[in-house]
Structure formats: structure tokens, C-alpha cells
Motif scaffolding. Structure first.
Motif: not given
Length: 859
Positions: A532-538
Motif C-alpha cells: 500500500f505505499a503506492d496504493g494497490g488496494f484490493y
């Protein structure tokens, strides 16, 4: 010496252990969770591997039975219930102490072959609210933190987490980091002053369920002072404006904190980039637990303080495999690999992989609802594995009655007697720690191997094998013919690959070609990736969700609020830790912390008993008068059961109120009344044989020389000797009796020849004597009058009550070291070794130093 690399069976830290069949226990210096450190419980594991009290053969209706007939009976009873009442008429209740392989096959059997999701776990009582908070915010139940973050942070906020007692090795890692970097700041948010508080720069004594108000106030402050990370929110977060709007509507003063305390905390949080917020049961075990979690997550998402070294929210789990259970779908509302049971595509994927005849299409009964269904007659067959719900669940007495109403109850356990096992139709002997093989996942997503280093005793079998044997007999031979835990693990990893197209967080591909026998502790996902440092949530759009959460309205009653939790040296219902004498030497008796003002109002003095009651039940506990708690707030540990006490289990007072989203019980805020227990006599016993707690008030524990017990009664018996012999299991032997001039105090010494086999002290007031000295006399050839003196002579130094359980250092030994010039905690460690292992006794060492000007009291 042949030592086996394995993992500790207690908390979610997941410490590596080097263990030997002779009872040798050492911390594994190569394990990245603990680097060789162990807490008092872990260090005492070698004292718990004996076979005393073990269940070693299957039992049906209390009689020994062979495995084949027992397994046939279980399969027949479950199949009959399913045929006559449907698949939802049966249920499994599992445990965070079983291994991932056990969890996997139990969920496969229930969800994919029986066709019900009525399989839940005692982890529901531990971290279910964190699961909901994570899924709502991140789209999956992802714990983004690592233990290294605790050492890299500039600010650690501990919320509802007595880390020093419940996760001592993590507490030690933080303490070591703070010693190396004194500018690190620690904030402890807890209504009680605990051992953890002593490490903190700021202690915020929050009000009951004041967490949402506190963190909503922080979110509003961040927004109002321009401290939001607008770029991160724009690129990676949805729902920021509604969450902030709601946060501004809440009044931070409802947290119970002063304006200055709020200002200091908000300014510190805002001005520090590297912040880790560690939270545990004080957050989760609440009617608003899920909202508390999201209030915390909102602040980290709004500032982008997530996914980078030294940053992020961090849920620490209470059990050794709570995380592994979450990964394989151990909760009633989940599927394996963080898939969702209510998602038809996810269900189809798992069903196709399992080639199963059916699949549950909806969430099953969560723990509290499951046992309510038992009470309502809806559950016809129940299987409880490696847990003790008749003690650990809220409304424990009601749960025990509910289990009695189930027509067919199976309990798998290592012990022949537990409160839940005593209610079973069938008892199955399971292998325990040291005897079984498998994997566990700790709080930082690190999978480690538990390995066997002991022979399997009697007819015990591993849980995965028992479950598979039942599955085969129920008609699903091809699906449950695993030959080893390695084969189960391989299938679990293969399911992860089969579900990879869904893009979930749980990626076990690094284990696809793993050498199971030699598996080293490994954190997923691969390559040390951070979340999650660069987003990439689910969530489908790849963004996180900030949720508007509302602080609950404060509700003040006229009585007391009881908060329940854990002791430093005990674990759950003491099935294992209760075997280790040194673990019971620190706080051997069930107790309740009460503020001095409240004690005075109730006319309670040191050593008195307190009766707590509400419509659910009654408990009687020893008064521990302390300012560690606040007025009208009580605290009691939840460890004692009907096996060790007559009135001291406290979860019978807890209501069945749960968080509406997670189903997790609110075990921290129990409304009770309190009064002085009007005992007419008090007793203390030390003996060679097991002592019974079966008295009006009784509580027992192991000692280095046998057993000890604390007793009290409303009416004096006609014959003290008869009572003592009955409680202490002394059928024969001589007795010596001493009475004071008033005849109110009686002391009895039992001898077998010249050997002291039992001591019993009776008084109209709480018994005052050196318990450690009395215990030390059992088994010796001490003359009766000396044995009944109640204190040691000049030639027999009395170490006093144990303070450091790791190294068995008593309070009198420490006081003498202080008198001899040890003027700091480190100096006490040099002189006595106290505090030099796990360090969780260091706060008590500091208090001894601070109190040394007071007269030394006999222990």
C-alpha cells in the motif's frame, strides 16, 4: 544436545524456539520474530510437556473406546443430523492454537462437503473486528505492518494493547529501539496503567469506548491544520470527504481526555511522519470494535502513513495461528486465501478446485450466534477442537448450558479434563505442541514450522488426521486421503495459485516448491514486498476506502465497569501454563483490580474477597487495591476455570453483546455490581497431592513442591481437620494442630512419618503468612511447630513472592539487593538476573525501587 527448531504455541508474535525432548527450551537466535528472546511463558515450555492429566485414548460417554468405533460414531451422528435436519444443523468450533493444516481440512470438510459455513473459531473473540476494518478499508484482510516497523518508527501509538504482558518480545524490541534512539516517542492509550505504560512518554487514560472520538478528533485536526496527504488521497483513497465530515461532528472530549492531552497527542502525531499505531483487544473487543479499527485506519490513509518503513496501522494478534486461520478461511464468513464466501466467483473457484459436491453460499454462524443456536436446539451435532468455550466465551455459564442441550458433542483436546470436555459425549485425544507438525502464521504474515520433538503419547492423533478420518467415513474418501501435513500444505498453496486471477493479497507462490521439512520462517508476499505505499488496494478500483464512523454515545451506569484481559505469565484457560509452577508463582490467585477510593467505599481492605455480580452470574475474586485502574473501573484476568476455582471464572459475567459487523464480543465493558464478600473464615493450604477447589470459595495452583490453594467460607465447618483432609486429598498421616488463645486461628500440619505432606492455615481474616516459605516446606522433614510458624527462620532466607518468573526471582531477594546498593533496574538485573530475559517484570522492579523507603512487608 539434539534441539529441534519449532515455534512457540502461545501468542501471535510467533517466536522461534529450540526445543529438546528432555525439556530444554531456548530461544532460536535465527528466527526473525524474536532473535533468541523468549517471554516467561515461552521459557517455561519445558515444564508443560509432561503427560499428567493428558487425554490418551478416545472416550465415548466417559468410557475408553477404540479409534475405529469412535470415528464411525462421529461420522454416523453427523451424517444423521445432516440427513434429518440439514447441513446447518451441525457446527465446528475451532481454535487459533491449531495449525494451518488442521484449519484447512476442517474448513474444506464443512464448507465444501457438508455444505454449511457453520465453522468458526475462538479467533472471533480476538481479532474479528480487525478483519472487518481491514476488509472495509483495504478490500482484503491485509495486515500491512512488519515487526521491523516497530524499530524504525519515530512514534509508536499503543491502543488497547498491554504489549509488555501480552506480547512481551515485541515490547522488548520496542524498548531496545527506544534505548538506542531516545527521541523515539511512545503513547499508551489505555484506561488502565499497565506494565506497558512505564515505557510510554504519554499515557492517555481513555474513557470507555472513547477510541472513535479520539481518532475522529485526530482526523479532523489533520484536516484542519493542512496535514493531509492530498496527493495520496487523490490517487489511492475514496471516501475521504465523508469521513472527515463525520469526524468533525464528533466531540473529542467524549474520549474522556482533557483538551491539553488531546492537543499534545494530536500535535505529536501530526508532526511525526513515521508513525505506527499498534492495536489489540482493547480496540477489537468492543461493541464498536470495527469502527474503532476504521477510525485508526482513516488517519493513516489520510496522511499516507502506510506501507513504508516505520509507518502504518498494525493489528497484533493474540493467538499463535490466528493469522493462519484467517488465511485459510477459518472464520464463518470467509473462504481460504482471503476469498469471500458470498462472492459466487470465489465460491466456484474453490469448489472447482476441491471438486466438492456442494458449497455453502452464505456466511455461517459466528461464535456467539453458534452457541445461541445450540441453546435454541438448532445445532444437533457440535465438534469443538482445541478450545474451551464453556470458559472463554461471554455468558460462559449460558454457553455451558447450551452445549449440554446439543444431542451430540465431540471435543478434541490434549487434556482429559476441561470445562468444555466435561460436557462432551465423545473425547478425542489430540497431539499437542511438541508432538505434531505443521505451520503457523504470526502477526507479521510470517509462516513458520511447528515441528515435533516428542513421541506421540498413548493413542493421540494430530487434528488434521482426525478430521480427515471423519471426512472419509462421511463418504468423501478421495478428498481427505492426505498422508501428511506436508500434503495438506501443498494443496493449500495450490489453491492460492488457482485463485491468483482474483488478484488478492495472499500470494503463496513462494511456497510452491518449498521443502516442507526444512521450511525456514518466510514472510509473504515474496521479495519483501510492502503493501500500500503506492496504493494497490484490493477494492475493484484499486483504491482504499476511508469510512465515516461515528463515536458511540457515552453511557454511564451506577455500578462498575469490568474490563477483562490476561496475566503476564498465563495463557487462555491455563490448560498448558497452569502446569508450570513458576508461572503461577507471580499471581497465583484470581483477582480483581479495584481503585483505593472504591475499595474504601465498599469497606474492602487488602486481601479481602470481592463478589461481582450481574444478571448473568456471580464471581468471587481477591481484591488487588491499586491506582493502576481508575474509579468505577475494575480489571480481572480471564484465565481461571472451574478446574482451578469454585467461583472465579469471569466470562460468565460478560453479556453476549457483539460488534454488529464483526460478531466480536464486547469483553472490555461489562456492567457489574461489587460488594465485599462476607466470608467468616479464610484458609490457605500447601500440599503434596493435588488440592481440590471445591469449597465455598477456592482457587488452586501448582507449586514447585506440589499444590497450593486459597479458601474461604460463609460458615465454619464442624471439623477443620476433616475439611483439610478432604480438600488436600490426605487420607492418612498424622496431624499436628496449633490454635491461638482466642481459638479463632487454627494451623494444621500433616505428616507422613517425618515428612511434611500438607499445611492448612485458617483465620477469620485473610491469611497472612509467607506462602513461598510454606510451599518450600512440603516434602521436607521439618518439625510440626516450625512448619506452622508461617515464616522462615533466620537461617532460611525466604525469597518471597515471585516477581521475575523467567528466572524465579522473589521479591525479598530483590529487596535485599536494593538494600545492598542496587539502585536501578539494570543494577537489580546484574545482582539477581531479574528482568534480563523477556523484561516484562521491569515495571515491577522499578516500582520496588520507588517504594523501597516503605517498610518491607512480609510476603
Amino acid at each position: 544436545m539434539n534441539l529441534t527448531k519449532t515455534v512457540c504455541p502461545y501468542c501471535g508474535v510467533g517466536c522461534g524456539v529450540l526445543a529438546g525432548a528432555d525439556g530444554t527450551i531456548k530461544g532460536d537466535p535465527e528466527h526473525p520474530a524474536n532473535f533468541g528472546r523468549l517471554c516467561s511463558k515461552g521459557a517455561a515450555l519445558g515444564e508443560t510437556i509432561d503427560l499428567e492429566g493428558r487425554l490418551l485414548t478416545p472416550k465415548v460417554n466417559g468410557k475408553d473406546a477404540d479409534w475405529d468405533e469412535t470415528l464411525d460414531l462421529i461420522a454416523e451422528q453427523f451424517n444423521t443430523a445432516i440427513r434429518e435436519h440439514g447441513p446447518d444443523s451441525v457446527a465446528f468450533y475451532l481454535s487459533g492454537q491449531i495449525l494451518t493444516e488442521d484449519y484447512y481440512v476442517a474448513n474444506k470438510l464443512m464448507k465444501g462437503f457438508i455444505g454449511s459455513a457453520n465453522v468458526d473459531t475462538n479467533s472471533r473473540l480476538c481479532m474479528a473486528s480487525s478483519v472487518v476494518g481491514h476488509k472495509r478499508a483495504f478490500g482484503t484482510d491485509t495486515v500491512p505492518g512488519t515487526y521491523e516497523d516497530l524499530e524504525q518508527a519515530d512514534l509508536i501509538v499503543l491502543v488497547g494493547s498491554n504489549l509488555a504482558w501480552c506480547h512481551p518480545v515485541l515490547h522488548h524490541r520496542i524498548a531496545a529501539a527506544k534505548a538506542e534512539r531516545p527521541n523515539m516517542r511512545i503513547v499508551n492509550i489505555d484506561p488502565r496503567k499497565t506494565a506497558t505504560t512505564d515505557l510510554a512518554d504519554i499515557h492517555l487514560r481513555i474513557a470507555k469506548d472513547g477510541d472513535v472520538a479520539l481518532f475522529n478528533g485526530l482526523l479532523a485536526h489533520l484536516a484542519d491544520t493542512g496535514a493531509l496527504n492530498n496527493d495520496y488521497i487523490r490517487d489511492h483513497v475514496e471516501g475521504g470527504l465523508p469521513a472527515i465530515t463525520q469526524a468533525r461532528l464528533d466531540d473529542p472530549s467524549e474520549s474522556g481526555l482533557t483538551p491539553q492531552e488531546l492537543s499534545d497527542f494530536y500535535q505529536l502525531w501530526t508532526s511525526t511522519q513515521k508513525v505506527v499505531t499498534v492495536y489489540s483487544q482493547g480496540v477489537n473487543q468492543s461493541e464498536s470494535g470495527s469502527d474503532k479499527v476504521n477510525a485508526i485506519l482513516n488517519c493513516h490513509l489520510a496522511t499516507g502513513r502506510i506501507g513504508t518503513p516505520g509507518c502504518g496501522p498494525f493489528s497484533v494478534t493474540g493467538q499463535p495461528n490466528a493469522m493462519g486461520g484467517r488465511e485459510v478461511g477459518g472464520l464463518a464468513n470467509m473462504l481460504a486465501n482471503h476469498l469471500d464466501i458470498e462472492n459466487p466467483d470465489h465460491r466456484d473457484c474453490v469448489q472447482n478446485f476441491w471438486n466438492s459436491p456442494t458449497m455453502s453460499t452464505q456466511a455461517g454462524l459466528k461464535a456467539v450466534d453458534m452457541f445461541q443456536a445450540c441453546a435454541d436446539g438448532k445445532i444437533k451435532a457440535l465438534w469443538v477442537i482445541s478450545t474451551n468455550p464453556a470458559v472463554s466465551l461471554p455468558d460462559a455459564d449460558g454457553v455451558a448450558e447450551a452445549i449440554k442441550k446439543v444431542p451430540f458433542v465431540v471435543v478434541s483436546d490434549i487434556m482429559a479434563r476441561t470445562d468444555t470436555g466435561d460436557l462432551a459425549d465423545v473425547l478425542l485425544p489430540a497431539t499437542g505442541w511438541g508432538e505434531k507438525d505443521g505451520t503457523v502464521t504470526n502477526s507479521e504474515r510470517r509462516i513458520s514450522r511447528q515441528r515435533a520433538f516428542l513421541p506421540v503419547p498413548g493413542q493421540a492423533r494430530p487434528d488434521w488426521e482426525i478430521i480427515c478420518d471423519v471426512g472419509v467415513r462421511m463418504g468423501w474418501k478421495d478428498a481427505f486421503t492426505f498422508a501428511s501435513p506436508a500434503e495438506v500444505f501443498a494443496e493449500y498453496v495450490a489453491l492460492s495459485s488457482a485463485s491468483a486471477d482474483f488478484g488478492r493479497d495472499l500470494d503463496l507462490s513462494i511456497f510452491a516448491d518449498a521443502d516442507y521439512a526444512n521450511l525456514i520462517p518466510t514472510q509473504w508476499p515474496k521479495d519483501g514486498k510492502r503493501f500500500f505505499a503506492d496504493g494497490g488496494f484490493y477494492h475493484p478500483d484499486g483504491k482504499a476506502r476511508m469510512l465515516p464512523v461515528c463515536a458511540p454515545t457515552p453511557c454511564e451506569g451506577d455500578g462498575f465497569i469490568l474490563n477483562t484481559g490476561r496475566n503476564r505469565d498465563q495463557w487462555h484457560t491455563m490448560t498448558r501454563t497452569g502446569k508450570a509452577p513458576r508461572l503461577g508463582a507471580h499471581l497465583a490467585e484470581p483477582y480483581v483490580e479495584i481503585h483505593p477510593v472504591d475499595a474504601a467505599k465498599l469497606d474492602i481492605t487488602a486481601g479481602d474477597l470481592i463478589e461481582l455480580s450481574n444478571p448473568k452470574g456471580t464471581s468471587v475474586l481477591r481484591a488487588l487495591i491499586t491506582d493502576r485502574t481508575t474509579e468505577r473501573q475494575l480489571f480481572a484476568p480471564m484465565h481461571w476455570t472451574r478446574q482451578q476455582s469454585s467461583k472465579a471464572w469471569v466470562n460468565n459475567l460478560a453479556s453476549s453483546v457483539v460488534d454488529p459487523f464483526s460478531g466480536q464480543p464486547a469483553s472490555k465493558n461489562i456492567n457489574v455490581t461489587a460488594r465485599r464478600y462476607g466470608a467468616s473464615w479464610y484458609g490457605y493450604a500447601a500440599g503434596l497431592n493435588p488440592i481440590s477447589p471445591d469449597c465455598t470459595y477456592g482457587a488452586i495452583s501448582r507449586t514447585l513442591t506440589g499444590w497450593q490453594g486459597e479458601f474461604a467460607g460463609l460458615d465454619a465447618p464442624e471439623n477443620w481437620e476433616a475439611l483439610a483432609r478432604d480438600l488436600m486429598d490426605i487420607g492418612q498421616g498424622d496431624v499436628s494442630e496449633v490454635r491461638d488463645n482466642t481459638g479463632q486461628q487454627t494451623r494444621l500440619a500433616f505428616h507422613d512419618g517425618d515428612q511434611v505432606i500438607g499445611l492448612f492455615f485458617i483465620s477469620p481474616k485473610p491469611v497472612s503468612l509467607s506462602r513461598s516459605h510454606a510451599v518450600s516446606l512440603i516434602g521436607t522433614e521439618t518439625p510440626p511447630l516450625l512448619a506452622l510458624a508461617g515464616q522462615s527462620g533466620a537461617d532460611q532466607p525466604d525469597p518471597g513472592a515471585t516477581i521475575c518468573a523467567c528466572l524465579n526471582v522473589g521479591v525479598n531477594t530483590l529487596r535485599q539487593a536494593i538494600a545492598d546498593g542496587a539502585n536501578s533496574v539494570d543494577a537489580l538485573g546484574d545482582a539477581t538476573s531479574a528482568g534480563t530475559n523477556c523484561g516484562s517484570c521491569k515495571p515491577e522492579l522499578a516500582r520496588l525501587l520507588a517504594d523501597f523507603q516503605l517498610p518491607m512487608a512480609a510476603e
